[in-house]
Design an enzyme around this catalytic site. Structure first.
Site, PDB file in Angstrom:
ATOM      1  N   CYS A 224       0.948  -1.166  -0.006  1.00 21.66           N
ATOM      2  CA  CYS A 224      -0.083   0.064  -0.065  1.00 21.66           C
ATOM      3  C   CYS A 224       0.934   1.178  -0.072  1.00 21.66           C
ATOM      4  O   CYS A 224       0.911   2.080   0.873  1.00 21.66           O
ATOM      5  CB  CYS A 224      -1.082   0.032   1.202  1.00 21.66           C
ATOM      6  N   ALA A 225       1.823   1.368  -1.066  1.00 20.84           N
ATOM      7  CA  ALA A 225       2.828   2.239  -1.138  1.00 20.84           C
ATOM      8  C   ALA A 225       2.635   3.627  -1.266  1.00 20.84           C
ATOM      9  O   ALA A 225       3.401   4.643  -0.568  1.00 20.84           O
ATOM     10  CB  ALA A 225       3.801   1.909  -2.205  1.00 20.84           C
ATOM     11  N   GLY A 229       6.844   6.699   0.699  1.00 21.94           N
ATOM     12  CA  GLY A 229       7.851   7.251   1.387  1.00 21.94           C
ATOM     13  C   GLY A 229       8.218   6.026   2.297  1.00 21.94           C
ATOM     14  O   GLY A 229       9.628   6.112   2.563  1.00 21.94           O
ATOM     15  N   ASP A 293       0.845  -1.165   5.155  1.00 15.66           N
ATOM     16  CA  ASP A 293       0.498   0.146   5.417  1.00 15.66           C
ATOM     17  C   ASP A 293      -0.829   0.758   5.175  1.00 15.66           C
ATOM     18  O   ASP A 293      -0.945   1.547   4.259  1.00 15.66           O
ATOM     19  CB  ASP A 293       1.708   1.168   5.328  1.00 15.66           C
ATOM     20  N   CYS A 346      -1.942   4.620  10.756  1.00 13.18           N
ATOM     21  CA  CYS A 346      -1.528   5.789  11.472  1.00 13.18           C
ATOM     22  C   CYS A 346      -2.910   6.250  12.311  1.00 13.18           C
ATOM     23  O   CYS A 346      -3.497   7.383  12.229  1.00 13.18           O
ATOM     24  CB  CYS A 346      -0.934   6.884  10.636  1.00 13.18           C
TER      25      CYS A 346
END
Length: 397
Positions: A224-225, A229, A293, A346
């Site tokens: 899930c680039a 980053g 991610d 996050c």
């Protein structure tokens, strides 16, 4: 501090676009700052900071402002900052004493912390006594954190290089590639950025690539680039040796990855668009390490994206939880037996974090995996973004 009509009207324009036209704060502010090249660093700083702070405290400002007029809302923000209002017609009828007295009477946490009631309820339910301090911390302005590109420079060398340009920074403990700027500024204009010596990346976010325990020569999938980053960080940790597949369902996000990799002096990243389950199935058991991610509510990064709390709904969080589980179920199969999978968000909500991992491990697809360890990073404890990082190993059967 003296107010100027042109910069205040720029703030009003930004707020109008963000709330009345439902646009993203960062994009709006970026466009407005580009619209007038004559603005100096101080003007630009005032516009960006005022707009972001008004977004952050939007509910509170509406509660104590004499009206919903955008200039009145700005004036209320200005008074609450401890400033005096100039004698402008836009601020006519505004009484600072009335505003401050109204503010002093507020007792409800949701209004004081300027969040929707449903979010206050959800946070209290899921984080218990830690919620109050967490939302208070997430309402503070974020530090500017750099990730040193260790392929080109050491942390000490970069710190000295920035100091030569009058930019003070310090190295936080526990984050070996991080530098925190002593004060906020537009660091992208510094030649060191153009030379690829650093990226902007929060300290908590830097823990994610480290959790994968990569080594030079490995085959790694960042599934899930986004704009890459964490792929860039992984490449640096691998000393630019091996192969990284940077994958995403959105092709436009990956376009930025190539440009960033070139600036960073990285050659091992290969961007790849996920065109459906076929793309994933072809990569079955092919990677030493897989990073998920996943999309999330973003509640851990409210410091830098304060408009998130006004765009979220309980339904949107439910929807994203379904996507998270779907990704875990479908993408975990790309890990080789004996390899590592890292699931990261996050977010600070257990329903997006440890509960998702538990659900996956209890499912048929998760029976060959085991949790090695997980990190629940709260902003109140780290001083940086809220994050969740689970390290999951595929058993060798």
């Amino acid at each position: 501090m003296k107010l100027f009509t042109n910069t205040v009207s720029a703030v009003i324009e930004a707020i109008d676009e963000i709330f009345n036209r439902n646009r993203y704060a960062d994009k709006v502010i970026e466009r407005i700052l580009k619209s007038n090249p004559k603005w100096g660093a101080r003007d630009r700083g005032f516009i960006a900071e005022s707009a972001y702070e008004m977004v952050r405290w939007w509910r509170l400002l509406n509660e104590v402002s004499p009206s919903d007029d955008l200039y009145h809302l700005f004036g209320t923000y200005w008074v609450l900052q401890g400033n005096e209002l100039p004698d402008w017609r836009e601020f006519k009828g505004m009484d600072p004493k009335f505003i401050l007295a109204k503010y002093d009477r507020i007792r409800e946490r949701a209004i004081l912390q300027s969040i929707p009631d449903w979010l206050d309820d959800m946070g209290a339910e899921q984080l218990g006594e830690k919620w109050e301090k967490e939302i208070e911390t997430l309402n503070q302005e974020a530090d500017v954190v750099l990730r040193v590109n260790t392929l080109k420079v050491t942390r000490e060398q970069l710190m000295n290089r920035l100091a030569e340009d009058g930019i003070e920074s310090f190295a936080p403990k526990g984050y070996k590639d991080a530098l925190v700027l002593a004060k906020r500024q537009n660091i992208f204009k510094n030649p060191a950025f153009k030379e690829g010596l650093f990226e902007i990346q929060d300290a908590s976010s830097q823990l994610v690539a480290a959790a994968l325990e990569v080594e030079p020569g490995m085959r790694v999938i960042d599934a899930c680039a986004g704009s890459g980053g964490k792929s860039l960080h992984l490449a640096a940790l691998m000393q630019n040796k091996g192969r990284i597949l940077s994958m995403d369902v959105e092709e436009w996000k990956l376009k930025n990855t190539k440009l960033r990799a070139r600036r960073n002096g990285i050659s091992i990243i290969e961007p790849k668009v996920i065109e459906g389950n076929k793309t994933i199935k072809r990569l079955k058991e092919s990677a030493d390490r897989v990073l998920l991610d996943v999309p999330c509510s973003g509640l851990g990064v409210l410091k830098r994206n304060p408009d998130t709390k006004w765009k979220l709904t309980p339904e949107s969080i439910e929807k994203v939880q379904a996507i998270q589980q779907e990704i875990l179920q479908n993408y975990a199969g790309m890990v080789k037996p004996g390899g590592l999978l890292v699931y990261a968000t996050c977010s600070i909500l257990p329903t997006e974090n440890q509960m998702q991992v538990e659900k996956f491990l209890a499912s048929p697809n998760g029976k060959n995996f085991e949790l090695v360890e997980d990190q629940k990073v709260l902003a109140q404890e780290s001083g940086y973004d809220g994050f969740y990082i689970a390290k999951i190993k595929r058993k060798i059967i």
